[in-house]
Design a protein around this motif. Structure first.
Motif, PDB file in Angstrom:
ATOM      1  N   CYS A  26      21.299 -77.803  -1.284  1.00  0.00           N
ATOM      2  CA  CYS A  26      21.375 -77.980  -2.738  1.00  0.00           C
ATOM      3  C   CYS A  26      20.335 -77.154  -3.476  1.00  0.00           C
ATOM      4  O   CYS A  26      20.640 -76.525  -4.482  1.00  0.00           O
ATOM      5  CB  CYS A  26      21.189 -79.456  -3.091  1.00  0.00           C
ATOM      6  N   ILE A  27      19.089 -77.148  -2.986  1.00  0.00           N
ATOM      7  CA  ILE A  27      18.029 -76.505  -3.773  1.00  0.00           C
ATOM      8  C   ILE A  27      18.208 -74.985  -3.803  1.00  0.00           C
ATOM      9  O   ILE A  27      17.968 -74.342  -4.819  1.00  0.00           O
ATOM     10  CB  ILE A  27      16.644 -76.972  -3.273  1.00  0.00           C
ATOM     11  N   LEU A  44      20.088 -71.770   8.050  1.00  0.00           N
ATOM     12  CA  LEU A  44      19.967 -73.228   8.047  1.00  0.00           C
ATOM     13  C   LEU A  44      18.990 -73.717   9.127  1.00  0.00           C
ATOM     14  O   LEU A  44      18.304 -74.714   8.933  1.00  0.00           O
ATOM     15  CB  LEU A  44      21.355 -73.855   8.272  1.00  0.00           C
ATOM     16  N   ASP A  68      17.421 -82.420   4.577  1.00  0.00           N
ATOM     17  CA  ASP A  68      17.300 -83.111   5.870  1.00  0.00           C
ATOM     18  C   ASP A  68      18.213 -82.476   6.931  1.00  0.00           C
ATOM     19  O   ASP A  68      17.843 -82.405   8.100  1.00  0.00           O
ATOM     20  CB  ASP A  68      17.610 -84.609   5.728  1.00  0.00           C
ATOM     21  N   ALA A  87      18.969 -79.318   7.269  1.00  0.00           N
ATOM     22  CA  ALA A  87      18.277 -78.108   7.729  1.00  0.00           C
ATOM     23  C   ALA A  87      17.022 -78.445   8.516  1.00  0.00           C
ATOM     24  O   ALA A  87      16.510 -77.595   9.245  1.00  0.00           O
ATOM     25  CB  ALA A  87      17.916 -77.236   6.530  1.00  0.00           C
ATOM     26  N   TYR A 100      13.129 -82.460   1.841  1.00  0.00           N
ATOM     27  CA  TYR A 100      13.607 -83.413   0.825  1.00  0.00           C
ATOM     28  C   TYR A 100      14.787 -84.147   1.450  1.00  0.00           C
ATOM     29  O   TYR A 100      15.791 -83.560   1.798  1.00  0.00           O
ATOM     30  CB  TYR A 100      13.956 -82.726  -0.509  1.00  0.00           C
ATOM     31  N   GLY A 147      21.706 -86.708   3.814  1.00  0.00           N
ATOM     32  CA  GLY A 147      23.011 -86.143   4.160  1.00  0.00           C
ATOM     33  C   GLY A 147      23.075 -84.663   3.825  1.00  0.00           C
ATOM     34  O   GLY A 147      22.180 -84.114   3.172  1.00  0.00           O
ATOM     35  N   TYR A 148      24.110 -84.007   4.313  1.00  0.00           N
ATOM     36  CA  TYR A 148      24.385 -82.616   3.943  1.00  0.00           C
ATOM     37  C   TYR A 148      25.128 -82.686   2.616  1.00  0.00           C
ATOM     38  O   TYR A 148      26.360 -82.720   2.579  1.00  0.00           O
ATOM     39  CB  TYR A 148      25.273 -81.955   4.994  1.00  0.00           C
ATOM     40  N   MET A 149      24.393 -82.689   1.510  1.00  0.00           N
ATOM     41  CA  MET A 149      25.010 -82.981   0.220  1.00  0.00           C
ATOM     42  C   MET A 149      25.721 -81.763  -0.370  1.00  0.00           C
ATOM     43  O   MET A 149      26.789 -81.871  -0.961  1.00  0.00           O
ATOM     44  CB  MET A 149      23.959 -83.514  -0.745  1.00  0.00           C
ATOM     45  N   ASN A 150      25.114 -80.572  -0.189  1.00  0.00           N
ATOM     46  CA  ASN A 150      25.631 -79.374  -0.830  1.00  0.00           C
ATOM     47  C   ASN A 150      27.042 -79.011  -0.361  1.00  0.00           C
ATOM     48  O   ASN A 150      27.813 -78.393  -1.082  1.00  0.00           O
ATOM     49  CB  ASN A 150      24.663 -78.217  -0.541  1.00  0.00           C
ATOM     50  N   THR A 151      27.357 -79.395   0.876  1.00  0.00           N
ATOM     51  CA  THR A 151      28.651 -78.991   1.431  1.00  0.00           C
ATOM     52  C   THR A 151      29.663 -80.135   1.459  1.00  0.00           C
ATOM     53  O   THR A 151      30.680 -80.050   2.152  1.00  0.00           O
ATOM     54  CB  THR A 151      28.464 -78.418   2.849  1.00  0.00           C
TER      55      THR A 151
HETATM   56  C1  LIG Z   1      24.567 -72.631  10.789  1.00  0.00           C
HETATM   57  C2  LIG Z   1      25.138 -73.061   9.476  1.00  0.00           C
HETATM   58  N1  LIG Z   1      26.051 -74.056   9.456  1.00  0.00           N
HETATM   59  C3  LIG Z   1      26.559 -74.477   8.283  1.00  0.00           C
HETATM   60  C4  LIG Z   1      26.160 -73.902   7.113  1.00  0.00           C
HETATM   61  C5  LIG Z   1      26.780 -74.354   5.804  1.00  0.00           C
HETATM   62  N2  LIG Z   1      25.853 -75.095   4.979  1.00  0.00           N
HETATM   63  C6  LIG Z   1      25.285 -74.540   3.908  1.00  0.00           C
HETATM   64  S1  LIG Z   1      24.341 -75.602   3.045  1.00  0.00           S
HETATM   65  C7  LIG Z   1      24.689 -76.844   4.115  1.00  0.00           C
HETATM   66  C8  LIG Z   1      24.161 -78.231   3.859  1.00  0.00           C
HETATM   67  C9  LIG Z   1      22.707 -78.372   4.130  1.00  0.00           C
HETATM   68  O1  LIG Z   1      22.353 -79.731   4.074  1.00  0.00           O
HETATM   69  P1  LIG Z   1      20.874 -80.187   3.865  1.00  0.00           P
HETATM   70  O2  LIG Z   1      19.955 -79.341   4.639  1.00  0.00           O
HETATM   71  O3  LIG Z   1      20.801 -81.643   4.131  1.00  0.00           O
HETATM   72  O4  LIG Z   1      20.582 -79.891   2.335  1.00  0.00           O
HETATM   73  P2  LIG Z   1      21.309 -80.510   1.039  1.00  0.00           P
HETATM   74  O5  LIG Z   1      22.637 -79.812   0.952  1.00  0.00           O
HETATM   75  O6  LIG Z   1      21.460 -81.967   1.238  1.00  0.00           O
HETATM   76  O7  LIG Z   1      20.419 -80.155  -0.073  1.00  0.00           O
HETATM   77  C10 LIG Z   1      25.541 -76.414   5.141  1.00  0.00           C
HETATM   78  C11 LIG Z   1      26.063 -77.268   6.223  1.00  0.00           C
HETATM   79  C12 LIG Z   1      25.216 -72.854   7.164  1.00  0.00           C
HETATM   80  N3  LIG Z   1      24.765 -72.267   6.060  1.00  0.00           N
HETATM   81  N4  LIG Z   1      24.722 -72.462   8.359  1.00  0.00           N
END
Ligand SMILES: Cc1ncc(C[n+]2csc(CCOP(=O)(O)OP(=O)(O)O)c2C)c(N)n1
Ligand code: SF4
Length: 302
Positions: free
Chosen positions: A49-50, A73, A102, A104, A128, A132-136
């Protein structure tokens, strides 16, 4: 400088106009932390997200007012350790900071984070934790709480949301001897600023700051409730505030106060859309888990 002076007088290192959702505490935490770090800082922000809300910026008038690197990531700690080592030769006072979600951190990037802690890399790694993986699209991560309805662990006729329990990465890194580990929450800003300041003083290893980050969009709460839920997380001991500083564990003041008469964890669960299917019995399992982890933390800090 007092906390209020830092917040009032220091420049906001994030330009106005990010596209985070209203009430996003991750953005608030980023702005607050960077008031302490100041301009001599390089930010590493992996996809999430950020990064998505515009922190890398276009040109010099949007996004961060500091240099930004976008790792993958899973390699933020490794990449920023390299950046720090390069800066150590030019200007050792430059802070090299990761600000990662979280997913990442506790899943994808855990190996490089753990390796950087082991090598004693002098970076500040901030997670932060919006659980969850919120952005996706709100997929489950290693810090998603038990029972939460997520797109990859839905609640329905055949399932009851996330099966696992929240992974405790702050304790994992403390046991692994990172130089400094702390948990922070934007509902307790004095404690928050104090810990960010301490991280900037550490010169002999990795600092890891884990921030509770209510996410109104993913959690199904109103934007103006995010700080209220952050507070409930601390006051129920669901998210205890503590520090680990070179071998010594200290429970932070807001948590010591909360521990005198903790709120039931059910008050943190109530009202969030991701938990609305949960029964009292299921919430009791969280309470038991929180009680168990709190006993462990008390022992470590005694
Ligand atoms: C290896 C890899 N898998 C999947 C993605 C797709 N991707 C981009 S952002 C993201 C979500 C990251 O989640 P998080 O770290 O929890 O951060 P938030 O989105 O919650 O801010 C994903 C899965 C990617 N960039 N690289
Ligand atoms: S989805 Fe959540 S973490 Fe992402 S920008 Fe919106 S409120 Fe912030």
């Amino acid at each position: 400088m007092s906390t209020m002076d830092i917040l009032k007088k220091s420049e906001d290192m994030v330009s106005p106009g990010l596209s985070a959702c209203q009430g996003c505490t991750a953005e608030l935490s980023l702005r607050t932390a960077f008031k302490v770090f100041g301009s001599k800082t390089v930010l590493g922000v992996p996809p999430g997200c950020i990064a998505g809300v515009g922190v890398p910026g276009w040109g010099v008038k949007t996004g961060m007012k500091t240099p930004v690197v976008m790792p993958l990531l899973g390699n933020s700690a490794a990449l920023m350790a390299g950046v720090k080592q390069a800066y150590a030769k030019i200007d050792p006072e430059v802070h090299c900071v990761v600000f990662a979600g979280d997913g990442a951190t506790v899943d994808s990037g855990l190996q490089t984070l753990s390796a950087a802690a082991e090598r004693g890399e002098n970076i500040i790694y901030i997670c932060y934790d919006n659980e969850g993986y919120m952005n996706t699209g709100f997929q489950k991560s290693g810090t998603t709480p038990h029972g939460a309805h997520m797109s990859t662990s839905p609640s329905g006729p055949y399932s009851r949301g996330n099966i696992g329990f929240k992974k405790d990465v702050p304790l994992m890194l403390a046991v692994q001897d990172a130089a400094y580990v702390a948990t922070l929450c934007p509902s307790h800003i004095q404690d928050f600023v104090k810990k960010v300041r301490r991280a900037t003083e550490i010169k002999d290893g990795l600092s890891y700051l884990h921030i509770m980050s209510p996410c109104p969009t993913g959690w199904g709460i109103k934007p103006d409730q995010s700080i209220q839920y952050a507070r409930r997380a601390v006051e129920s001991l669901y998210f205890p505030l503590f520090e680990y500083d070179h071998g010594t564990y200290t429970i932070s003041r807001p948590t010591l106060r909360a521990a005198e008469k903790p709120r039931p964890v059910a008050e943190f669960y109530q009202g969030q859309r991701r938990f609305r299917h949960m029964s009292e019995e299921e919430i009791q399992r969280i309470q038991d888990d929180v009680d168990r982890k709190w006993s462990l933390l008390k022992k470590l800090a005694s």
